[in-house]
Design an enzyme around this catalytic site. Structure first.
Site, mmCIF file in Angstrom:
data_model
loop_
_atom_site.group_PDB
_atom_site.id
_atom_site.type_symbol
_atom_site.label_atom_id
_atom_site.label_comp_id
_atom_site.label_asym_id
_atom_site.label_seq_id
_atom_site.Cartn_x
_atom_site.Cartn_y
_atom_site.Cartn_z
ATOM 1 N N GLU A 263 0.889 -1.172 0.000
ATOM 2 C CA GLU A 263 0.000 0.000 0.000
ATOM 3 C C GLU A 263 0.915 1.207 0.000
ATOM 4 O O GLU A 263 1.522 1.535 1.017
ATOM 5 C CB GLU A 263 -0.859 0.007 1.269
ATOM 6 N N CYS A 297 -1.817 9.324 2.486
ATOM 7 C CA CYS A 297 -1.491 8.795 1.154
ATOM 8 C C CYS A 297 -2.455 9.307 0.098
ATOM 9 O O CYS A 297 -2.096 9.445 -1.062
ATOM 10 C CB CYS A 297 -1.499 7.273 1.192
HETATM 11 P P1 NDP Z 1 8.573 4.754 4.591
HETATM 12 O O1 NDP Z 1 8.532 4.034 3.302
HETATM 13 O O2 NDP Z 1 9.724 5.638 4.870
HETATM 14 O O3 NDP Z 1 8.525 3.713 5.818
HETATM 15 C C1 NDP Z 1 7.509 2.753 5.928
HETATM 16 C C2 NDP Z 1 7.987 1.644 6.859
HETATM 17 O O4 NDP Z 1 9.027 0.901 6.233
HETATM 18 C C3 NDP Z 1 8.579 2.156 8.163
HETATM 19 O O5 NDP Z 1 8.220 1.292 9.221
HETATM 20 C C4 NDP Z 1 10.067 2.079 7.892
HETATM 21 O O6 NDP Z 1 10.844 2.004 9.059
HETATM 22 C C5 NDP Z 1 10.125 0.789 7.113
HETATM 23 N N1 NDP Z 1 11.354 0.580 6.322
HETATM 24 C C6 NDP Z 1 12.289 1.485 5.966
HETATM 25 N N2 NDP Z 1 13.252 0.888 5.201
HETATM 26 C C7 NDP Z 1 12.885 -0.410 5.083
HETATM 27 C C8 NDP Z 1 13.459 -1.548 4.413
HETATM 28 N N3 NDP Z 1 14.568 -1.457 3.698
HETATM 29 N N4 NDP Z 1 12.819 -2.726 4.494
HETATM 30 C C9 NDP Z 1 11.654 -2.847 5.182
HETATM 31 N N5 NDP Z 1 11.082 -1.814 5.843
HETATM 32 C C10 NDP Z 1 11.685 -0.612 5.793
HETATM 33 O O7 NDP Z 1 7.202 5.567 4.691
HETATM 34 P P2 NDP Z 1 6.745 6.650 5.762
HETATM 35 O O8 NDP Z 1 6.743 6.056 7.138
HETATM 36 O O9 NDP Z 1 7.481 7.914 5.559
HETATM 37 O O10 NDP Z 1 5.216 6.833 5.357
HETATM 38 C C11 NDP Z 1 4.800 7.691 4.384
HETATM 39 C C12 NDP Z 1 4.457 6.952 3.102
HETATM 40 O O11 NDP Z 1 3.467 5.958 3.349
HETATM 41 C C13 NDP Z 1 3.851 7.883 2.075
HETATM 42 O O12 NDP Z 1 4.416 7.645 0.812
HETATM 43 C C14 NDP Z 1 2.380 7.503 2.084
HETATM 44 O O13 NDP Z 1 1.750 7.813 0.866
HETATM 45 C C15 NDP Z 1 2.449 6.030 2.351
HETATM 46 N N6 NDP Z 1 1.176 5.517 2.864
HETATM 47 C C16 NDP Z 1 0.379 4.755 2.039
HETATM 48 C C17 NDP Z 1 -0.872 4.324 2.459
HETATM 49 C C18 NDP Z 1 -1.781 3.519 1.570
HETATM 50 O O14 NDP Z 1 -2.755 2.957 2.075
HETATM 51 N N7 NDP Z 1 -1.550 3.424 0.288
HETATM 52 C C19 NDP Z 1 -1.380 4.681 3.801
HETATM 53 C C20 NDP Z 1 -0.468 5.478 4.569
HETATM 54 C C21 NDP Z 1 0.765 5.870 4.108
HETATM 55 P P3 NDP Z 1 11.444 3.342 9.752
HETATM 56 O O15 NDP Z 1 10.418 4.418 9.601
HETATM 57 O O16 NDP Z 1 11.621 2.913 11.151
HETATM 58 O O17 NDP Z 1 12.698 3.661 9.015
#
Ligand code: NDP
Length: 493
Positions: A263, A297
């Site tokens: 997502e 998002c």
């Molecule tokens: P990120 O992609 O930065 O992080 C998402 C999660 O992935 C976090 O828990 C992060 O950990 C983790 N992560 C980071 N690197 C890795 C890796 N290499 N492997 C596995 N996991 C990893 O997103 P944000 O937290 O900044 O969220 C914002 C984004 O989420 C926006 O693009 C938004 O559009 C999207 N989003 C989409 C939704 C949907 O339903 N389509 C709903 C809500 C948000 P850590 O933060 O601890 O580094």
């Protein structure tokens, strides 16, 4: 209100690695010294700390879940439904406190944050209801006399849910509801920017008596997410977050051919036709663009307005944006809270500056707000944004709306369908025929007509193109955590 597994618990005896009574993985010895501050984005100050695991420690937690979880020995469906209902009741009972904790971590306004806890409770109830139906087994009309054909939905196994920072409560409850209804074990990783709300939910899960494999939280940064995507102990990854992280997750998961649900982000066009109720469209467009500081998002960050009404609509929109009250997220007067981090605020500032340098016209905002340490950025409205600047094409994820006029339906359709994103589109019009044409043509996971932003629990949610793979919510959300098994049977008719 249960306490989260934060620093005040660090001195407890932890003879070896284990899932604590609060469902957080606790390593022995080595882990106890590493604590990550949780900042309040409204002040920029830490208010608690969360344990940081090493990859090896997180791995040990996964092994422990696998020891306890047997997909062929699940509690009966009625019992699982009862546990989800009990969880829903507890989440609702604690909605105010959970909401306050979420607001403190994410910068959401308090009422919005409490609403996400209530939405989580409603989703838990919805999936408890599905457990009471024949969704899991379907008998089909067999293709020859004497035969019987069935499709059974069996749990996919251990599912790892990796969450972004923005909606830990509703997303945590939703994923728990879907995977537990499907009969899966669940390990959760929240964003390092907002871990306490997920930990608070895990404590409630423990209080309700969910099995020890059902809602386990591993804490830490992206490297812990990587452990989950790479581990052979995990069968499915349910990832929500940014597109580049999602692609990295899919690549890592492909090495062991895990089920992957993604997502991801978007850049939602919000199109207002001249025949729409323009006052209502203006109110909703403001919320769509600036609600939660544009950090959803499906934020309506690209506001398209039909030429005939554009000059007046654009001027009114910019004036209303300038009037929004910026302030601390827990204050009742605040309309625009802080952004999640200084880095994200600065990134948004750079995107706006680059657009202005490229010739965009500033109609409101355009700078960080005086903040007393918090990460505030003014609600910003730009028009005439050059197509070759990143703000025109990238997800901004901040309080910035890009205004553009259009002269016909075809332009709206290509703004939606030619975009690399395909999460959502919004259309305001009084023409039912136009709505029919839009439904037939637009290629996005969500289409809002004369409204914006709903995430109904009973319909599939997801994205086309770079906005994701797979669907959550509704029956699709349950199926996302199951394997379909067909049985072809002879000899009993
Ligand atoms: P990120 O992609 O930065 O992080 C998402 C999660 O992935 C976090 O828990 C992060 O950990 C983790 N992560 C980071 N690197 C890795 C890796 N290499 N492997 C596995 N996991 C990893 O997103 P944000 O937290 O900044 O969220 C914002 C984004 O989420 C926006 O693009 C938004 O559009 C999207 N989003 C989409 C939704 C949907 O339903 N389509 C709903 C809500 C948000 P850590 O933060 O601890 O580094």
């Amino acid at each position: 209100m249960p306490e989260t597994e934060t620093r005040h618990a660090r001195d407890r005896q932890q003879p070896s690695g284990r899932w604590s009574s609060r469902r957080q993985w606790h390593p022995d010895g080595a882990g106890a010294g590493r604590w990550r501050p949780q900042l309040d984005p409204g002040t920029g100050q830490p208010f608690t700390e969360v344990l940081d695991l090493t990859p090896a420690e997180a791995d040990a937690g996964l092994e422990e879940i696998r020891k306890n979880y047997h997909p062929d020995r699940l509690p009966p469906a009625a019992e699982r439904a009862g546990l989800l209902l009990a969880m829903a009741a507890l989440v609702e009972e604690h909605a105010d406190d959970l909401g306050e904790l979420d607001a403190l971590c994410t910068g959401k306004l308090r009422a919005h944050a409490t609403g996400t806890a209530q939405a989580g409770a409603a989703i838990l109830r919805y999936y408890a209801g599905l457990l009471d139906t024949d969704t899991y087994t379907e008998e089909l009309k067999a293709d020859q006399p004497g035969a019987r054909q069935f499709v059974d939905r069996l749990p996919v196994g251990l599912a790892a849910c990796i969450l972004p920072w923005n909606f830990p409560l509703s997303q945590g409850c939703a994923r728990l509801a879907m995977l537990f209804a499907a009969g899966c074990a669940g390990v959760f990783k929240g964003s390092e920017l907002a871990q306490p709300p997920l930990l608070a939910l895990a404590e409630l899960a423990a209080e309700v008596g969910l099995p020890p494999w059902a809602f386990c939280v591993v804490t830490g940064g992206g490297e812990i997410g990587q452990v989950l995507t790479e581990s052979p102990l995990v069968d499915a990854i349910c990832f929500t977050g940014g597109i580049s992280t999602g692609i990295a997750v899919a690549q890592a998961a492909a090495r062991s051919l895990k089920r992957v649900i993604l997502e991801l982000g978007g850049k939602t066009p919000f199109a207002v036709f001249a025949d729409a109720d323009l006052d209502a469209a203006l109110d909703v467009a403001l919320g769509a663009g600036f609600g939660f500081q544009g950090q959803a998002c499906n934020a309506g960050s690209l506001l398209l307005v039909e030429q005939a009404v554009y000059p007046d609509f654009a001027a009114r929109f910019a004036a209303r944006a300038s009037d929004l009250r910026i302030g601390y997220q827990l204050s009742a007067q605040t309309e625009i809270g802080p952004m999640i981090s200084a880095a994200q605020r600065d990134r948004v500032g750079s995107l706006v500056d680059a657009a202005l340098a490229g010739g965009a016209r500033l109609r409101a905002g355009g700078s960080a707000a005086a903040d007393g340490g918090g990460f505030f950025y003014r609600p910003t409205v730009l028009s005439d944004v050059p197509a070759d600047t990143p703000l025109a094409s990238e997800e901004v994820f901040g309080p910035v709306v890009n205004l553009r006029s259009f002269s016909n339906e075809t332009e709206v359709i290509s703004s939606v369908n030619d975009s690399p994103y395909g999460l959502a589109a919004t259309v305001w019009t009084s023409s039912a025929e136009r709505v029919d044409r839009m439904r037939a043509t637009l290629r996005t996971g969500q289409l809002y007509v004369n409204t914006h932003g709903q995430v109904p629990r009973n319909t599939p949610w997801g994205g086309f193109r770079l906005s994701g793979v797979g669907r959550l919510y509704g029956r699709d959300g349950l199926f996302a955590f199951t394997e379909a098994r067909q049985t072809y049977e002879l000899g009993f008719r």
